[in-house]
Scaffold this motif. Sequence first.
Motif, mmCIF file in Angstrom:
data_model
loop_
_atom_site.group_PDB
_atom_site.id
_atom_site.type_symbol
_atom_site.label_atom_id
_atom_site.label_comp_id
_atom_site.label_asym_id
_atom_site.label_seq_id
_atom_site.Cartn_x
_atom_site.Cartn_y
_atom_site.Cartn_z
ATOM 1 N N CYS A 184 52.412 55.612 35.962
ATOM 2 C CA CYS A 184 51.525 55.702 34.922
ATOM 3 C C CYS A 184 51.946 56.624 33.697
ATOM 4 C CB CYS A 184 50.161 56.199 35.403
ATOM 5 S SG CYS A 184 49.191 55.090 36.801
ATOM 6 N N PHE A 185 51.984 56.090 32.555
ATOM 7 C CA PHE A 185 52.437 56.781 31.369
ATOM 8 C C PHE A 185 53.752 57.459 31.609
ATOM 9 C CE2 PHE A 185 47.636 57.708 32.469
ATOM 10 C CZ PHE A 185 47.142 56.791 31.597
ATOM 11 N N VAL A 186 54.640 56.635 31.790
ATOM 12 C CA VAL A 186 55.914 56.986 32.027
ATOM 13 C C VAL A 186 56.604 57.439 30.899
ATOM 14 C CG1 VAL A 186 58.187 56.212 32.762
ATOM 15 C CG2 VAL A 186 56.269 55.195 34.101
ATOM 16 N N SER A 187 56.371 56.730 29.729
ATOM 17 C CA SER A 187 56.869 57.070 28.519
ATOM 18 C C SER A 187 56.484 58.348 27.882
ATOM 19 C CB SER A 187 56.381 56.100 27.369
ATOM 20 O OG SER A 187 57.235 56.440 26.194
ATOM 21 N N ALA A 188 55.269 58.808 28.161
ATOM 22 C CA ALA A 188 54.871 60.025 27.690
ATOM 23 C C ALA A 188 55.471 61.250 28.755
ATOM 24 C CB ALA A 188 53.185 60.197 27.937
ATOM 25 N N VAL A 189 55.451 60.930 29.970
ATOM 26 C CA VAL A 189 56.194 61.783 31.054
ATOM 27 C C VAL A 189 57.827 62.010 30.483
ATOM 28 C CG1 VAL A 189 56.838 62.220 33.411
ATOM 29 C CG2 VAL A 189 54.601 61.243 32.860
ATOM 30 N N GLU A 190 58.390 60.980 30.283
ATOM 31 C CA GLU A 190 59.723 61.260 30.043
ATOM 32 C C GLU A 190 59.796 61.958 28.695
ATOM 33 O OE1 GLU A 190 61.251 57.180 30.065
ATOM 34 O OE2 GLU A 190 61.361 57.250 32.408
ATOM 35 N N THR A 191 59.008 61.798 27.939
ATOM 36 C CA THR A 191 59.155 62.573 26.399
ATOM 37 C C THR A 191 59.002 63.928 26.767
ATOM 38 O OG1 THR A 191 58.384 60.530 25.120
ATOM 39 C CG2 THR A 191 58.187 62.737 24.084
ATOM 40 N N LEU A 192 57.735 64.348 27.336
ATOM 41 C CA LEU A 192 57.501 65.676 27.655
ATOM 42 C C LEU A 192 58.700 66.463 28.323
ATOM 43 C CD1 LEU A 192 55.550 68.075 27.206
ATOM 44 C CD2 LEU A 192 54.398 67.513 29.571
ATOM 45 N N GLN A 193 59.551 65.797 29.228
ATOM 46 C CA GLN A 193 60.567 66.543 30.012
ATOM 47 C C GLN A 193 61.842 66.960 29.015
ATOM 48 O OE1 GLN A 193 61.322 63.101 32.555
ATOM 49 N NE2 GLN A 193 60.195 63.816 34.233
ATOM 50 N N GLN A 194 61.722 66.208 27.808
ATOM 51 C CA GLN A 194 62.780 66.632 26.844
ATOM 52 C C GLN A 194 62.533 68.156 26.252
ATOM 53 O OE1 GLN A 194 62.991 63.432 23.861
ATOM 54 N NE2 GLN A 194 63.002 61.919 25.399
#
Length: 255
Positions: free
Chosen positions: A149-159
Motif C-alpha cells: 500500500c502507498f508504495v510510491s509515498a513510502v519510497e519517496t519518504l525514504q529519500q
Amino acid sequence: MTYVGVGSNRRLLRQAVQEVQAYLTHYYSIVRFLFPGLPDDGGIIPDPPTSPSKSRHNSNTAEQGVVVVSCSSLLLPLLLPRLYPPLFTLYCLQEEQEEAQYWERILRLNKQPDQALLSFLGVQEKFWPVWMSILGEKKQIVSSSKDACFVSAVETLQQISTTFTPSDKLLVIQKTFEELTQEVKPMLDSDFLWCMDDLLPLFLYVVLRARIRNLGAEVSLIEDLMDPNVQYGEMGLMFTTLKACYIQIQHESTM
C-alpha cells in the motif's frame, strides 16, 4: 571531545549548530558587502515592476510577487554538505535513546500485514487500496499482503536520508504528501479535501513502512536549521505532521 571520530560527543551538538548559524550570518554579511542590493536577512526582493504598456495589456494579472531572502536559504545549500557527516553524527548521538524506542516499535509494527496495520492505526477503510501493481500487472491486495500500500509515498519518504539540507528534506516531505494524495484520489470524490483526522493515520502508516533508521536525527536537524520563513507555511505544517508521527511512534503505549 571533538566533533568527529571516536571523540565525538552529543554535548557538542548545540555548540556545533551555533557555529553553523554563526558562519551563515558572517558569510551573508560578506555577500551583502559584495552585493549591496541584497536585503537584510529575512528581507524581501519584490519582482521588478512591469512597464505601463505591459501593465495595461495584462490588467487582469495578480499583484507583484516577492522573493524572501535569508542567509539559510542562500548559503546553507553550499555550506552544509561539507559539514553534514559530523553534524548528523552528533544529532544521532543526541537522539540515540529516543530512537531506540522508536526503532523497536518500527520493527514490531512492520511485522503486521498491510490491512491489519491500517486497521490498527485507525485508517478509514475508504482509504485502503484494493489493487497493487507488480511489473505493470494489477493484483488484488488481500489480508496477507505486506508492503503493498502507498508504495510510491513510502519510497519517496525514504529519500529524506539521501539529502543534506533542510530545504531538500522538506521538499521530500512535500513530495511524499503529493504522492500520498495521488494514490488515494481514485478512491475518493473529486472535491475531497484532507483533514488531519484522516491524514495523520495515513501518513503514520507511510512513516512506519518507510523504516527511516535515524528519523529523530532528521527531524531535529530540520527543526534547528530550516528557514524560519517556511515554518508557518504549508511545508511547516507538513514537517509538523512528520514530527508528530515520530513522537507518536516513540511514545504511544499501545504500539
